[in-house]
Scaffold this motif. Structure first.
Motif, mmCIF file in Angstrom:
data_model
loop_
_atom_site.group_PDB
_atom_site.id
_atom_site.type_symbol
_atom_site.label_atom_id
_atom_site.label_comp_id
_atom_site.label_asym_id
_atom_site.label_seq_id
_atom_site.Cartn_x
_atom_site.Cartn_y
_atom_site.Cartn_z
ATOM 1 N N TYR A 278 -3.431 -21.475 41.340
ATOM 2 C CA TYR A 278 -4.066 -20.374 42.052
ATOM 3 C C TYR A 278 -5.430 -20.086 41.438
ATOM 4 O O TYR A 278 -5.692 -20.435 40.281
ATOM 5 N N ALA B 247 -8.763 -16.918 41.450
ATOM 6 C CA ALA B 247 -9.219 -15.571 41.780
ATOM 7 C C ALA B 247 -10.736 -15.603 41.738
ATOM 8 O O ALA B 247 -11.333 -16.440 41.046
ATOM 9 N N ASP C 208 -12.515 -10.309 42.255
ATOM 10 C CA ASP C 208 -11.087 -9.979 42.148
ATOM 11 C C ASP C 208 -10.748 -9.579 40.716
ATOM 12 O O ASP C 208 -10.076 -8.576 40.474
ATOM 13 N N LEU D 211 -9.424 -5.930 39.302
ATOM 14 C CA LEU D 211 -8.125 -5.821 38.641
ATOM 15 C C LEU D 211 -8.246 -5.360 37.188
ATOM 16 O O LEU D 211 -7.307 -4.804 36.631
ATOM 17 N N ARG E 141 -5.783 -18.313 46.820
ATOM 18 C CA ARG E 141 -6.172 -17.068 46.148
ATOM 19 C C ARG E 141 -4.944 -16.360 45.628
ATOM 20 O O ARG E 141 -3.981 -16.120 46.344
ATOM 21 N N TRP E 142 -4.991 -16.008 44.358
ATOM 22 C CA TRP E 142 -3.895 -15.297 43.709
ATOM 23 C C TRP E 142 -3.963 -13.815 44.034
ATOM 24 O O TRP E 142 -5.016 -13.191 43.957
ATOM 25 N N GLN E 143 -2.828 -13.289 44.401
ATOM 26 C CA GLN E 143 -2.680 -11.850 44.599
ATOM 27 C C GLN E 143 -1.516 -11.404 43.722
ATOM 28 O O GLN E 143 -0.408 -11.914 43.865
ATOM 29 N N SER F 74 2.603 -6.591 44.403
ATOM 30 C CA SER F 74 2.253 -5.173 44.544
ATOM 31 C C SER F 74 3.072 -4.279 43.616
ATOM 32 O O SER F 74 2.623 -3.228 43.202
#
Length: 116
Positions: free
Chosen positions: A18, A20, A24, A28, A99-101, A104
């Motif tokens: 992944y 970012a 991003d 973060l 893309r790394w997310q 949540s």
């Protein structure tokens, strides 16, 4: 915890395979609008750092090392390809696919918040 340390804590959480963007990572690390600072922090890493710097790319899905380190983009590309990242014919990485997310329920900046 310094701003650089906050950035490194976020980058360490990006899993292999992944990427970012600089923006991003800045967001973060609770440094919204400071994407360039992320670049400066990664540039300041010692040679044998455990921070996976190669997983941070620009917002267009491109590598950005060429100006600072001649040949650096090729090295970064090889590292990312070894992790399974695929580059398009235009030299870009699909942010839609790679893309790394952070989950949540577990924000990427959790380590940052604990250290403050």
């Amino acid at each position: 915890m310094s701003k650089h340390q906050r950035i490194y804590a976020v980058v360490r959480q990006i899993p292999a395979g992944y990427v970012a963007t600089y923006g991003d990572v800045a967001a973060l690390a609770h440094l919204p609008g400071h994407a360039r600072l992320v670049g400066y922090a990664l540039h300041a890493l010692p040679e044998f750092s455990d921070v996976p710097w190669q997983r941070v790319i620009n917002a267009q899905g491109k590598l950005s090392l060429g100006r600072a380190f001649p040949g650096g983009e090729l090295h970064q590309r090889h590292l990312l390809e070894a992790e399974g990242i695929v580059f398009g014919a235009n030299g870009k990485i699909s942010l839609k696919h790679f893309r790394w997310q952070p989950p949540s329920h577990e924000p990427a900046h959790e380590d940052v918040l604990k250290a403050q």
